[in-house]
Design a protein around this motif. Sequence first.
Motif, PDB file in Angstrom:
ATOM      1  N   ILE A   1     -40.608 -36.588  13.883  1.00  0.00           N
ATOM      2  CA  ILE A   1     -40.714 -37.525  15.000  1.00  0.00           C
ATOM      3  C   ILE A   1     -41.744 -38.606  14.678  1.00  0.00           C
ATOM      4  N   THR A   2     -41.288 -39.847  14.635  1.00  0.00           N
ATOM      5  CA  THR A   2     -42.193 -40.981  14.428  1.00  0.00           C
ATOM      6  C   THR A   2     -42.293 -41.852  15.672  1.00  0.00           C
ATOM      7  N   GLN A   3     -41.308 -41.728  16.575  1.00  0.00           N
ATOM      8  CA  GLN A   3     -41.302 -42.490  17.830  1.00  0.00           C
ATOM      9  C   GLN A   3     -41.079 -41.499  18.990  1.00  0.00           C
ATOM     10  N   PRO A   4     -42.158 -40.870  19.473  1.00  0.00           N
ATOM     11  CA  PRO A   4     -42.013 -39.792  20.476  1.00  0.00           C
ATOM     12  C   PRO A   4     -41.282 -40.209  21.737  1.00  0.00           C
ATOM     13  N   ARG A   5     -41.344 -41.485  22.093  1.00  0.00           N
ATOM     14  CA  ARG A   5     -40.681 -41.923  23.322  1.00  0.00           C
ATOM     15  C   ARG A   5     -39.171 -42.063  23.137  1.00  0.00           C
ATOM     16  N   LYS A   6     -38.728 -42.181  21.893  1.00  0.00           N
ATOM     17  CA  LYS A   6     -37.316 -42.443  21.643  1.00  0.00           C
ATOM     18  C   LYS A   6     -36.606 -41.294  20.927  1.00  0.00           C
ATOM     19  N   GLU A   7     -37.311 -40.605  20.063  1.00  0.00           N
ATOM     20  CA  GLU A   7     -36.675 -39.595  19.218  1.00  0.00           C
ATOM     21  C   GLU A   7     -36.823 -38.192  19.820  1.00  0.00           C
TER      22      GLU A   7
END
Length: 467
Positions: free
Chosen positions: A314-320
């Motif tokens: 996970i590099t984009q917690p809000r999206k991934e």
Amino acid sequence: MDPCSRILKREHLRQWLDEHCDPARTTVYLGIDWTEEHRFTKAAGFWNPWKVESPLLERTDLDKDAILAWSEREGIPLQRLYAFGMGHANCGGGCVKAGMAHFKRLLRVMPERYAEWETNEEEIRQHIGKDVTILRDRTGGSVTPLTLREFRERVERDGQVEGDDDWGAACNCFTPAVEDEEDPQSLPELPSTLDEVMAYSYSLIERVRAEYQPVAVLGLFSGGNDSTSLLHLVRDRIDAAVHVNTGIGIEATREFVRSTCVSWGLPLIEEHPPPGCTYDELVLRYGFPGPAGHQMMYIRLKERALRAVRRRFITQPRKERLVYLAGIRRQESVRRSQRTEVDRQGSVIWVSPMIRWTDAHLLEYRERFDVPVNEVSAHLHMSGECLCGAFAKAGEKEMIRFFYPEVAERLDGLEAQVRAAGQPACVWGQRPPTKGDAVAGRLCSSCVVEEEPVEAPVPVAALASPL
């Protein structure tokens, strides 16, 4: 789910922050302590882009009683619901997520408030025309609605009622709700054959894939019978297996995990606790844990390792989103009987494909597909991947010594070091002599107290390493 907290609290605060605060100059402070670290993980993602802090997470020397005493010394008056012995102070004592013990206390100390809730509940039932209630009657192995009127009459008639230890849960006010949480008792009954529950498990995984579009689906593999069966079931539907090497497990289990993954052609992610959170370091500083210390051990030895795995994907917690498949089954224990099939925690989606499988289903599956057996499970009736000792049973260490003497010798050596360090809790598997509550972790299927615990861990001051 908690639409009341979402609508009355979180949405209003979020709107106010959007309208009045610059994320670059604003910090959201939450009153979450070290016993609720899982809530902070969910909250941090929800309140993004605002920075979120919870100073009490670092004060692992403070339990609830110590925090209340600290507040009193600072001149902060004790909220009267706490003075009445309530576990939390939500909604005037009538939180709809509270349990029987809470409402029994409310009836005794605030009968007029209880009467108000009883009236409101009946008005709602009449208004929507459904048999909905705040409480549920779980006596006799079945679950049925229980109105506040019926509960009051039962208490007035019998005094002591089954459920006197059921305090329910808090509403997690400023922590996002698990939107995917399903009522464990509202799900339709499934057909009973193995083929039918297998089909249901597969459909559940595909439904989660379609809904969340995860960057990866990972199978959690402890080496126990349930997790081995799960991994066999989903081996063609996952990207990798994950094993948390706690550092205090039996090496034969780790070898079984590794060889099984090789045999099935599965990539294996073997993760360890971070520096400062190893089992040896923890017990040398604070002694061996009892049942109530299990949650802290779980967080340090397992949960933080799973966070490290999450960071790999996970590099984009809000999206991934990342999916963990776990081998939890409701039939394992009373505690697990209340688990849901899908549980979202921030960017991680926990899924339990076998949650509705019975022991008979599991046995038939293992026999039909010749699922390999970990010798440790056969010998000790547990996976042996974590021997923290918090829930050790009488004679467990000697059974370990019989089958795996090198492991027992390691525990003996640790005991000597802990004793030399001056820790009073210096015997592995022996509960320290103070009272507390036992809390088990999500991945710990065998961590159940066989009788009511009378001891808790030694103080776990500073057990937490920096987040």
